[in-house]
Design a protein around this motif. Structure first.
Motif, PDB file in Angstrom:
ATOM      1  N   THR A 107      28.154  30.393  42.469  1.00 58.06           N
ATOM      2  CA  THR A 107      28.718  30.440  41.114  1.00 58.06           C
ATOM      3  C   THR A 107      27.720  30.012  40.034  1.00 58.06           C
ATOM      4  OG1 THR A 107      29.582  28.224  41.496  1.00 58.06           O
ATOM      5  CG2 THR A 107      31.108  30.056  41.845  1.00 58.06           C
ATOM      6  N   LYS A 108      26.687  29.288  40.426  1.00 51.68           N
ATOM      7  CA  LYS A 108      25.734  28.763  39.427  1.00 51.68           C
ATOM      8  C   LYS A 108      24.327  29.307  39.638  1.00 51.68           C
ATOM      9  CE  LYS A 108      28.514  25.701  37.467  1.00 51.68           C
ATOM     10  NZ  LYS A 108      28.916  25.778  36.084  1.00 51.68           N
ATOM     11  N   GLY A 109      24.256  30.516  40.216  1.00 50.72           N
ATOM     12  CA  GLY A 109      22.955  31.095  40.560  1.00 50.72           C
ATOM     13  C   GLY A 109      22.001  31.187  39.374  1.00 50.72           C
ATOM     14  N   ILE A 110      22.517  31.598  38.214  1.00 52.18           N
ATOM     15  CA  ILE A 110      21.626  31.802  37.051  1.00 52.18           C
ATOM     16  C   ILE A 110      21.022  30.468  36.632  1.00 52.18           C
ATOM     17  CG2 ILE A 110      21.583  32.468  34.597  1.00 52.18           C
ATOM     18  CD1 ILE A 110      23.631  34.650  35.338  1.00 52.18           C
ATOM     19  N   GLU A 111      21.885  29.458  36.573  1.00 51.00           N
ATOM     20  CA  GLU A 111      21.424  28.120  36.186  1.00 51.00           C
ATOM     21  C   GLU A 111      20.371  27.602  37.188  1.00 51.00           C
ATOM     22  OE1 GLU A 111      23.948  24.244  34.988  1.00 51.00           O
ATOM     23  OE2 GLU A 111      24.953  26.188  34.965  1.00 51.00           O
ATOM     24  N   ILE A 112      20.638  27.821  38.469  1.00 52.48           N
ATOM     25  CA  ILE A 112      19.727  27.354  39.521  1.00 52.48           C
ATOM     26  C   ILE A 112      18.385  28.076  39.422  1.00 52.48           C
ATOM     27  CG2 ILE A 112      19.354  27.393  42.034  1.00 52.48           C
ATOM     28  CD1 ILE A 112      22.476  26.885  42.226  1.00 52.48           C
ATOM     29  N   ARG A 113      18.437  29.391  39.194  1.00 49.92           N
ATOM     30  CA  ARG A 113      17.184  30.174  39.151  1.00 49.92           C
ATOM     31  C   ARG A 113      16.311  29.831  37.936  1.00 49.92           C
ATOM     32  NH1 ARG A 113      20.509  33.805  41.877  1.00 49.92           N
ATOM     33  NH2 ARG A 113      21.278  34.759  39.973  1.00 49.92           N
ATOM     34  N   LYS A 114      16.902  29.238  36.891  1.00 48.52           N
ATOM     35  CA  LYS A 114      16.078  28.793  35.751  1.00 48.52           C
ATOM     36  C   LYS A 114      15.130  27.685  36.179  1.00 48.52           C
ATOM     37  CE  LYS A 114      18.983  29.939  31.863  1.00 48.52           C
ATOM     38  NZ  LYS A 114      19.901  29.493  30.830  1.00 48.52           N
ATOM     39  N   LYS A 115      15.512  26.966  37.240  1.00 50.31           N
ATOM     40  CA  LYS A 115      14.691  25.829  37.675  1.00 50.31           C
ATOM     41  C   LYS A 115      14.008  26.088  39.017  1.00 50.31           C
ATOM     42  CE  LYS A 115      18.166  22.802  37.058  1.00 50.31           C
ATOM     43  NZ  LYS A 115      18.722  21.442  37.042  1.00 50.31           N
ATOM     44  N   THR A 116      14.079  27.338  39.454  1.00 55.34           N
ATOM     45  CA  THR A 116      13.517  27.693  40.761  1.00 55.34           C
ATOM     46  C   THR A 116      12.537  28.860  40.613  1.00 55.34           C
ATOM     47  OG1 THR A 116      15.610  27.041  41.762  1.00 55.34           O
ATOM     48  CG2 THR A 116      14.151  28.358  43.123  1.00 55.34           C
ATOM     49  N   GLY A 117      11.327  28.675  41.096  1.00 59.43           N
ATOM     50  CA  GLY A 117      10.360  29.770  41.094  1.00 59.43           C
ATOM     51  C   GLY A 117      10.418  30.501  42.428  1.00 59.43           C
ATOM     52  N   TYR A 118      10.150  31.801  42.403  1.00 62.01           N
ATOM     53  CA  TYR A 118      10.160  32.578  43.643  1.00 62.01           C
ATOM     54  C   TYR A 118       8.998  33.576  43.623  1.00 62.01           C
ATOM     55  CZ  TYR A 118      12.029  35.615  47.391  1.00 62.01           C
ATOM     56  OH  TYR A 118      12.193  36.351  48.547  1.00 62.01           O
ATOM     57  N   VAL A 119       8.014  33.308  44.440  1.00 58.77           N
ATOM     58  CA  VAL A 119       6.857  34.212  44.570  1.00 58.77           C
ATOM     59  C   VAL A 119       7.161  35.144  45.726  1.00 58.77           C
ATOM     60  CG1 VAL A 119       4.367  34.370  44.952  1.00 58.77           C
ATOM     61  CG2 VAL A 119       5.320  32.393  43.732  1.00 58.77           C
ATOM     62  N   ILE A 120       7.438  36.411  45.388  1.00 59.80           N
ATOM     63  CA  ILE A 120       7.884  37.336  46.431  1.00 59.80           C
ATOM     64  C   ILE A 120       6.707  37.812  47.288  1.00 59.80           C
ATOM     65  CG2 ILE A 120       9.953  38.091  45.189  1.00 59.80           C
ATOM     66  CD1 ILE A 120       8.391  40.612  44.415  1.00 59.80           C
ATOM     67  N   GLN A 121       7.072  38.431  48.417  1.00 56.19           N
ATOM     68  CA  GLN A 121       6.074  38.855  49.412  1.00 56.19           C
ATOM     69  C   GLN A 121       5.345  40.119  48.944  1.00 56.19           C
ATOM     70  OE1 GLN A 121       8.105  39.582  53.079  1.00 56.19           O
ATOM     71  NE2 GLN A 121       6.249  39.780  54.293  1.00 56.19           N
ATOM     72  N   SER A 122       4.038  40.165  49.123  1.00 54.78           N
ATOM     73  CA  SER A 122       3.193  41.365  48.940  1.00 54.78           C
ATOM     74  C   SER A 122       3.577  42.235  47.754  1.00 54.78           C
ATOM     75  CB  SER A 122       3.259  42.267  50.165  1.00 54.78           C
ATOM     76  OG  SER A 122       3.192  41.588  51.316  1.00 54.78           O
ATOM     77  N   PHE A 123       3.531  41.703  46.579  1.00 59.28           N
ATOM     78  CA  PHE A 123       3.780  42.535  45.409  1.00 59.28           C
ATOM     79  C   PHE A 123       2.436  43.000  44.850  1.00 59.28           C
ATOM     80  CE2 PHE A 123       4.424  43.428  40.960  1.00 59.28           C
ATOM     81  CZ  PHE A 123       5.591  44.177  40.972  1.00 59.28           C
ATOM     82  N   ALA A 124       2.310  44.288  44.576  1.00 60.66           N
ATOM     83  CA  ALA A 124       1.055  44.779  43.990  1.00 60.66           C
ATOM     84  C   ALA A 124       1.373  45.522  42.696  1.00 60.66           C
ATOM     85  CB  ALA A 124       0.347  45.705  44.968  1.00 60.66           C
ATOM     86  N   PHE A 125       0.639  45.213  41.639  1.00 63.89           N
ATOM     87  CA  PHE A 125       0.829  45.894  40.363  1.00 63.89           C
ATOM     88  C   PHE A 125       0.137  47.255  40.405  1.00 63.89           C
ATOM     89  CE2 PHE A 125       1.452  41.490  39.298  1.00 63.89           C
ATOM     90  CZ  PHE A 125       2.440  41.516  38.328  1.00 63.89           C
ATOM     91  N   ASP A 126       0.722  48.214  39.693  1.00 69.21           N
ATOM     92  CA  ASP A 126       0.075  49.521  39.533  1.00 69.21           C
ATOM     93  C   ASP A 126      -1.261  49.305  38.804  1.00 69.21           C
ATOM     94  OD1 ASP A 126       1.066  52.678  39.240  1.00 69.21           O
ATOM     95  OD2 ASP A 126      -0.476  52.036  37.801  1.00 69.21           O
ATOM     96  N   PRO A 127      -2.324  50.012  39.232  1.00 71.60           N
ATOM     97  CA  PRO A 127      -3.633  49.815  38.579  1.00 71.60           C
ATOM     98  C   PRO A 127      -3.591  50.075  37.074  1.00 71.60           C
ATOM     99  CG  PRO A 127      -3.844  51.212  40.520  1.00 71.60           C
ATOM    100  CD  PRO A 127      -2.384  50.959  40.345  1.00 71.60           C
TER     101      PRO A 127
END
Ligand SMILES: Nc1ncnc2c1ncn2[C@@H]1O[C@H](COP(=O)(O)OP(=O)(O)OP(=O)(O)O)[C@@H](O)[C@H]1O
Length: 247
Positions: A76-96
């Protein structure tokens, strides 16, 4: 601000399922993590390590049990929690051809706190500058992100999440694109923020650059918790190896 308890993450009898999936991936998982813990999550491919991070971050449907972060229910409080939580996802690559600079990408980490349509304030620019410095990215701060190497982009994503000044930092295989020297450098950065009270939870298959201190080690297999104990960073690789030999 949640200050009253040392237990920051509490999972009790949790089952989580992906949208439309017939069976839950995580099954009957109970785990408590304290403020400032440095946790290594290990286990074979498909064991449920990413799913565990997404469960903590409130991104998945909890079919049974409860997940409380900072004492709040993640359902129920996911948005509030995510404001204080960082998440570095797996293998993300930006388009050149991505036109955003490193600074722009790190600033995205501030938008959860700032609101999408507001102009960055002085404190936002300061947080961005500090994170860029922490990750040693000063020389490339004005370069387009797409022109950086995979390892450099990985460091930018970590800086983006640090700019948020998170109380919890989740990282999914942050070492996967990094050479040994850079792994050691990033490990020192993570150790530093954990010593200052940020809880670090890192999924990894690389254990050669872990901090020289006691860490929590959590091993998953087939959606369940197989091990949850404290050991020195130098022992983690052996423990995981021995467990893989058994399973
Ligand atoms: N979006 C999804 N929808 C349905 N099932 C999924 C989804 N993502 C992962 N799964 C399933 O959940 C299980 C656990 O996957 P997860 O990505 O958590 O494993 P992991 O331990 O992180 O693996 P790896 O080390 O390979 O990254 C796998 O069986 C996988 O097929």
């Amino acid at each position: 601000m949640y200050e009253h308890s040392n237990t920051q993450i509490e999972l009790s009898g949790v089952y989580t399922a992906y949208m439309g999936a017939e069976y839950p991936v995580i099954r009957d998982l109970s785990l408590e993590i304290n403020r400032g813990d440095f946790v290594i999550v290990g286990g074979p491919n498909g064991a449920g390590k990413t799913t565990l991070l997404e469960t903590i971050n409130g991104m998945l449907h909890i079919t049974h049990g409860s997940v409380k972060i900072f004492g709040m229910d993640v359902s129920t409080k996911g948005i509030e929690i995510r404001k204080k939580t960082g998440y570095v996802i797996q293998s993300f690559a930006f388009d050149p051809l991505t036109p955003f600079t490193v600074k722009n990408v790190v600033m995205i980490g501030r938008y959860g706190l700032l609101g999408c349509f507001n102009k960055p304030r002085e404190e936002d620019y300061k947080a961005v500058e500090e994170s860029i410095k922490m990750l040693g990215l000063e020389d490339m701060a004005d370069k387009p992100i797409g022109t950086l190497s995979g390892g450099q982009q990985q460091k930018v994503l970590i800086a983006q999440n640090l700019a948020k000044k998170p109380d919890i930092l989740l990282l999914d295989e942050p070492f996967s694109n990094l050479d040994l020297c850079t792994r050691e450098f990033v490990s020192d950065v993570l150790n530093d923020i954990s010593s200052k009270g940020c809880t670090v939870i890192m999924v990894s298959h690389a254990f050669d650059a872990l901090p020289d201190k006691d860490l929590r080690i959590v091993v998953m297999d087939d959606g369940s918790l197989k091990l949850n104990e404290t050991c020195h960073g130098s022992k983690v690789e052996n423990i995981i190896r021995n467990m893989s030999a058994v399973t």
